[in-house]
Each structure stands twice: as C-alpha cells, then as structure tokens.
Write a protein that holds these residues in place. Structure first.
Motif, PDB file in Angstrom:
ATOM      1  N   GLU A 119       0.933  -1.318  -0.301  1.00 19.36           N
ATOM      2  CA  GLU A 119      -0.043  -0.040  -0.359  1.00 19.36           C
ATOM      3  C   GLU A 119       1.110   0.893   0.241  1.00 19.36           C
ATOM      4  OE1 GLU A 119      -3.074   1.888   2.808  1.00 19.36           O
ATOM      5  OE2 GLU A 119      -3.010  -0.141   3.229  1.00 19.36           O
ATOM      6  N   GLN A 120       2.073   1.550   1.002  1.00 18.01           N
ATOM      7  CA  GLN A 120       2.666   2.698   0.987  1.00 18.01           C
ATOM      8  C   GLN A 120       3.188   2.086  -0.166  1.00 18.01           C
ATOM      9  OE1 GLN A 120       5.290   1.107   3.842  1.00 18.01           O
ATOM     10  NE2 GLN A 120       4.059   2.755   5.318  1.00 18.01           N
ATOM     11  N   ASN A 121       3.615   1.191  -1.461  1.00 15.44           N
ATOM     12  CA  ASN A 121       4.815   1.136  -2.563  1.00 15.44           C
ATOM     13  C   ASN A 121       3.168   2.202  -3.727  1.00 15.44           C
ATOM     14  OD1 ASN A 121       7.004  -0.106  -1.779  1.00 15.44           O
ATOM     15  ND2 ASN A 121       5.816  -2.081  -2.182  1.00 15.44           N
ATOM     16  N   ILE A 122       1.886   1.677  -3.179  1.00 19.34           N
ATOM     17  CA  ILE A 122       1.589   2.696  -4.170  1.00 19.34           C
ATOM     18  C   ILE A 122       1.076   3.873  -4.426  1.00 19.34           C
ATOM     19  CG2 ILE A 122      -0.977   2.772  -5.126  1.00 19.34           C
ATOM     20  CD1 ILE A 122      -1.471  -0.510  -4.513  1.00 19.34           C
ATOM     21  N   GLN A 123       1.454   4.366  -3.154  1.00 19.23           N
ATOM     22  CA  GLN A 123       0.429   5.843  -2.759  1.00 19.23           C
ATOM     23  C   GLN A 123       2.355   6.568  -2.511  1.00 19.23           C
ATOM     24  OE1 GLN A 123       0.315   5.369   2.406  1.00 19.23           O
ATOM     25  NE2 GLN A 123      -1.511   5.604   1.320  1.00 19.23           N
ATOM     26  N   ILE A 124       3.620   5.804  -2.607  1.00 19.21           N
ATOM     27  CA  ILE A 124       3.993   6.812  -2.752  1.00 19.21           C
ATOM     28  C   ILE A 124       4.488   7.168  -4.256  1.00 19.21           C
ATOM     29  CG2 ILE A 124       7.212   6.716  -2.799  1.00 19.21           C
ATOM     30  CD1 ILE A 124       6.794   5.778  -0.303  1.00 19.21           C
ATOM     31  N   LYS A 125       4.505   5.621  -5.534  1.00 22.25           N
ATOM     32  CA  LYS A 125       4.216   6.261  -5.908  1.00 22.25           C
ATOM     33  C   LYS A 125       3.446   7.120  -6.638  1.00 22.25           C
ATOM     34  CE  LYS A 125       6.392   1.077  -7.465  1.00 22.25           C
ATOM     35  NZ  LYS A 125       6.114  -0.410  -7.489  1.00 22.25           N
ATOM     36  N   LYS A 126       2.859   6.859  -6.251  1.00 21.99           N
ATOM     37  CA  LYS A 126       1.385   8.143  -6.748  1.00 21.99           C
ATOM     38  C   LYS A 126       1.495   9.401  -6.324  1.00 21.99           C
ATOM     39  CE  LYS A 126      -2.906   5.276  -6.819  1.00 21.99           C
ATOM     40  NZ  LYS A 126      -4.197   5.224  -6.001  1.00 21.99           N
ATOM     41  N   VAL A 127       2.679   9.701  -5.892  1.00 26.87           N
ATOM     42  CA  VAL A 127       3.154  10.691  -4.724  1.00 26.87           C
ATOM     43  C   VAL A 127       4.054  11.876  -6.102  1.00 26.87           C
ATOM     44  CG1 VAL A 127       4.445  12.053  -3.477  1.00 26.87           C
ATOM     45  CG2 VAL A 127       2.814  10.607  -2.749  1.00 26.87           C
ATOM     46  N   ILE A 128       5.302  10.863  -6.613  1.00 27.00           N
ATOM     47  CA  ILE A 128       6.423  11.093  -7.259  1.00 27.00           C
ATOM     48  C   ILE A 128       6.039  11.416  -8.772  1.00 27.00           C
ATOM     49  CG2 ILE A 128       7.779   9.790  -8.388  1.00 27.00           C
ATOM     50  CD1 ILE A 128       8.240   7.808  -6.701  1.00 27.00           C
ATOM     51  N   GLN A 129       4.362  10.456  -9.682  1.00 24.93           N
ATOM     52  CA  GLN A 129       4.191  11.203 -10.666  1.00 24.93           C
ATOM     53  C   GLN A 129       3.294  12.613 -10.695  1.00 24.93           C
ATOM     54  OE1 GLN A 129       0.642   7.800 -11.817  1.00 24.93           O
ATOM     55  NE2 GLN A 129       0.186   9.411 -13.309  1.00 24.93           N
ATOM     56  N   GLU A 130       3.087  12.573  -9.043  1.00 27.85           N
ATOM     57  CA  GLU A 130       2.131  14.436  -9.085  1.00 27.85           C
ATOM     58  C   GLU A 130       3.102  15.528  -9.102  1.00 27.85           C
ATOM     59  OE1 GLU A 130      -0.431  14.390 -10.180  1.00 27.85           O
ATOM     60  OE2 GLU A 130      -1.695  12.647 -10.048  1.00 27.85           O
ATOM     61  N   LEU A 131       4.476  14.782  -8.549  1.00 27.45           N
ATOM     62  CA  LEU A 131       5.764  15.620  -7.958  1.00 27.45           C
ATOM     63  C   LEU A 131       6.025  15.762  -9.008  1.00 27.45           C
ATOM     64  CD1 LEU A 131       7.202  13.957  -4.726  1.00 27.45           C
ATOM     65  CD2 LEU A 131       6.323  16.401  -5.094  1.00 27.45           C
ATOM     66  N   ASN A 132       6.275  14.911 -10.291  1.00 27.43           N
ATOM     67  CA  ASN A 132       6.232  15.114 -11.497  1.00 27.43           C
ATOM     68  C   ASN A 132       6.034  16.205 -12.486  1.00 27.43           C
ATOM     69  OD1 ASN A 132       8.702  13.563 -10.966  1.00 27.43           O
ATOM     70  ND2 ASN A 132       8.473  11.855 -11.635  1.00 27.43           N
ATOM     71  N   GLU A 133       5.399  16.172 -11.912  1.00 25.81           N
ATOM     72  CA  GLU A 133       3.687  17.288 -12.904  1.00 25.81           C
ATOM     73  C   GLU A 133       3.693  18.788 -12.122  1.00 25.81           C
ATOM     74  OE1 GLU A 133       2.249  16.596 -15.385  1.00 25.81           O
ATOM     75  OE2 GLU A 133       2.992  14.295 -15.101  1.00 25.81           O
ATOM     76  N   LEU A 134       4.391  18.871 -10.937  1.00 24.02           N
ATOM     77  CA  LEU A 134       3.963  20.282 -10.520  1.00 24.02           C
ATOM     78  C   LEU A 134       4.857  21.790 -11.219  1.00 24.02           C
ATOM     79  CD1 LEU A 134       4.699  19.590  -7.119  1.00 24.02           C
ATOM     80  CD2 LEU A 134       2.342  20.193  -8.004  1.00 24.02           C
ATOM     81  N   PRO A 135       4.259  22.451 -11.384  1.00 22.51           N
ATOM     82  CA  PRO A 135       5.027  23.443 -11.532  1.00 22.51           C
ATOM     83  C   PRO A 135       6.478  24.151 -11.423  1.00 22.51           C
ATOM     84  CG  PRO A 135       2.933  24.355 -11.174  1.00 22.51           C
ATOM     85  CD  PRO A 135       3.382  23.001 -10.711  1.00 22.51           C
ATOM     86  N   ALA A 136       7.427  24.146 -12.374  1.00 22.95           N
ATOM     87  CA  ALA A 136       8.733  24.100 -11.711  1.00 22.95           C
ATOM     88  C   ALA A 136       9.371  24.651 -10.119  1.00 22.95           C
ATOM     89  CB  ALA A 136       9.957  25.063 -12.559  1.00 22.95           C
ATOM     90  N   LYS A 137       8.289  26.066  -9.692  1.00 26.31           N
ATOM     91  CA  LYS A 137       8.774  26.716  -8.237  1.00 26.31           C
ATOM     92  C   LYS A 137       8.507  25.903  -7.297  1.00 26.31           C
ATOM     93  CE  LYS A 137       9.477  31.591  -9.689  1.00 26.31           C
ATOM     94  NZ  LYS A 137      10.606  31.280  -9.934  1.00 26.31           N
ATOM     95  N   GLN A 138       7.086  25.336  -7.730  1.00 24.42           N
ATOM     96  CA  GLN A 138       6.735  24.438  -6.869  1.00 24.42           C
ATOM     97  C   GLN A 138       7.540  23.149  -6.097  1.00 24.42           C
ATOM     98  OE1 GLN A 138       2.460  23.743  -7.043  1.00 24.42           O
ATOM     99  NE2 GLN A 138       1.612  25.258  -7.785  1.00 24.42           N
ATOM    100  N   LYS A 139       8.048  22.998  -7.084  1.00 26.20           N
ATOM    101  CA  LYS A 139       9.080  21.457  -7.501  1.00 26.20           C
ATOM    102  C   LYS A 139      10.387  21.785  -7.121  1.00 26.20           C
ATOM    103  CE  LYS A 139       8.738  20.046 -11.625  1.00 26.20           C
ATOM    104  NZ  LYS A 139       9.138  19.436 -12.972  1.00 26.20           N
ATOM    105  N   GLU A 140      11.033  23.027  -6.684  1.00 26.96           N
ATOM    106  CA  GLU A 140      11.992  23.678  -6.307  1.00 26.96           C
ATOM    107  C   GLU A 140      11.636  23.588  -5.296  1.00 26.96           C
ATOM    108  OE1 GLU A 140      14.833  26.358  -6.270  1.00 26.96           O
ATOM    109  OE2 GLU A 140      13.616  26.715  -7.874  1.00 26.96           O
ATOM    110  N   PHE A 141       9.800  24.508  -4.598  1.00 26.12           N
ATOM    111  CA  PHE A 141      10.263  24.405  -2.542  1.00 26.12           C
ATOM    112  C   PHE A 141       9.637  23.176  -2.485  1.00 26.12           C
ATOM    113  CE2 PHE A 141       6.768  23.989   0.068  1.00 26.12           C
ATOM    114  CZ  PHE A 141       6.911  24.994   1.123  1.00 26.12           C
ATOM    115  N   ILE A 142       9.003  22.220  -2.726  1.00 25.40           N
ATOM    116  CA  ILE A 142       9.244  20.524  -2.099  1.00 25.40           C
ATOM    117  C   ILE A 142      10.034  20.279  -1.826  1.00 25.40           C
ATOM    118  CG2 ILE A 142       8.261  18.388  -2.290  1.00 25.40           C
ATOM    119  CD1 ILE A 142       5.629  19.851  -2.017  1.00 25.40           C
ATOM    120  N   PHE A 143      11.503  20.261  -2.777  1.00 25.56           N
ATOM    121  CA  PHE A 143      12.489  19.922  -2.808  1.00 25.56           C
ATOM    122  C   PHE A 143      13.209  20.885  -1.593  1.00 25.56           C
ATOM    123  CE2 PHE A 143      17.352  20.198  -3.117  1.00 25.56           C
ATOM    124  CZ  PHE A 143      17.845  18.660  -3.723  1.00 25.56           C
TER     125      PHE A 143
END
Length: 201
Positions: A119-143
C-alpha cells in the motif's frame, strides 16, 4: 556504510586547519549540493567544478569563516552565488541540461518493494508521479522545504523571492497534491518522510 559526523565540531576543526575535518565536510555535503545542482538544471561538469572551487575557497578563507547555524543552507547559498558569479563573469559559461525546469524526478524502482508495504509503495509512486507534474517553482520549494529541510526565509533567499511568495508556493503545491492524491496534509507529509528515507537525501 554511512557515517554520522558532528557538523559543528567538525567545522571548528576545519577552521583550525584540520584536513581530515575538511575532507569529512566535503564528503558529507558533496552529494547534497550535487543533487541540488542537478535539479537546478546545471550540467554535471559545471556542478563538480563549482563544488570543488567552492570548497577550495572555503579552505583558503577558513579562518575568516563563521560557524553556520544551518550549514546546508550556507553551502547551497554559496554554491548558487558561485555559479552566478561565473555566469556574470566575462569568461564564464554555464552549461544547462535544462534551464527552465526544476528537476524533481524520482524513479519508482523495485527497491521500494523491499522497504515498504504494498500500500505504501502504491502511495509513494503516486506522489512521485504528481510531483513530476508540478510547476517548476513548486517543485523547487518541495525539494528545499521537505527534503533539504530549509526554513521559509532561507528558501526565499535561495529562490530570490519574498517569504510571502514562498508560503504561497507551499499552499499551492500541497493543495494541488492533496486534491490529486485525495489525501490530507498529514498523510502527504508522512509520505515525504518515507521518500526522503528512500532517496537518502
């Protein structure tokens, strides 16, 4: 095998001219600075050269250096300033892999299967997928906030924006992820912690 060092004690020793302490700081922070440079879109060669130049400068000026309360932020800022100085110099040239997009891509590999439940694997993979779709500045902030664990004012300085703008990035990024993942903030932040453990940043 990973080793943990006392950063403050090691920094004091480095300032006193201890070459082993200097090497420990270099080895400890090099991967983190390199990863930040990669995600900013700089080429491997530029990043490696800039980090080496940065630490050479630190060694040469060690007696005048402060003991930074936040060493990672201090080094991120010094690294960024060094690249800006190169870019602004007459002979400077910075090679970008991607100048426009902050790269926050994590590969969802089979390593997860050995570390987390299905279940955690599925959740993390979904987070990764959605992180990749965020605008650049939002991704930099998250990092910077949730992986490098910097403060809002530190992030504002690195991103050259106001602290208020950083808070807005936080709200927008988390709201977007919560909506797309159908989860709440607490679960989302818990997944960030698991991801940070997985990617050893």
């Amino acid at each position: 095998m990973e080793t943990t060092i006392d950063i403050t004690k090691t920094w004091y020793s480095f300032k006193e001219g201890n070459s082993e302490a200097f090497a420990s700081l270099y080895n400890h922070f090099y991967p983190q600075i390199f990863e930040y440079g990669i995600r900013k879109g700089y080429s491997n060669e530029n990043i490696s050269n800039a980090i080496q130049d940065l630490f050479l400068h630190l060694w040469e000026t060690r007696k005048k250096l402060p003991i930074p309360e936040k060493p990672l932020f201090y080094l991120f800022r010094s690294f960024s300033n060094h690249l800006i100085n190169i870019q602004n110099s007459k002979q400077g040239k910075i090679n970008y892999v991607n100048e426009e997009i902050f790269l926050l891509k994590y590969d969802a590999t089979s390593e997860m299967d050995n570390l987390f439940k299905d279940e955690q694997n599925i959740q993390i993979k979904k987070v990764i997928q959605e992180l990749n779709e965020l605008p650049a500045k939002q991704k930099e902030f998250i990092f910077l906030k949730y992986f490098a664990e910097l403060e809002y004012d530190e992030i504002a300085e690195l991103m050259n924006i106001t602290t208020r703008a950083v808070y807005k990035l936080n709200y927008r990024a988390l709201d977007s992820l919560k909506e797309k993942l159908s989860t709440n903030k607490e679960n989302l932040l818990a997944l960030f912690i698991l991801m940070k453990t997985l990617y050893k940043f």
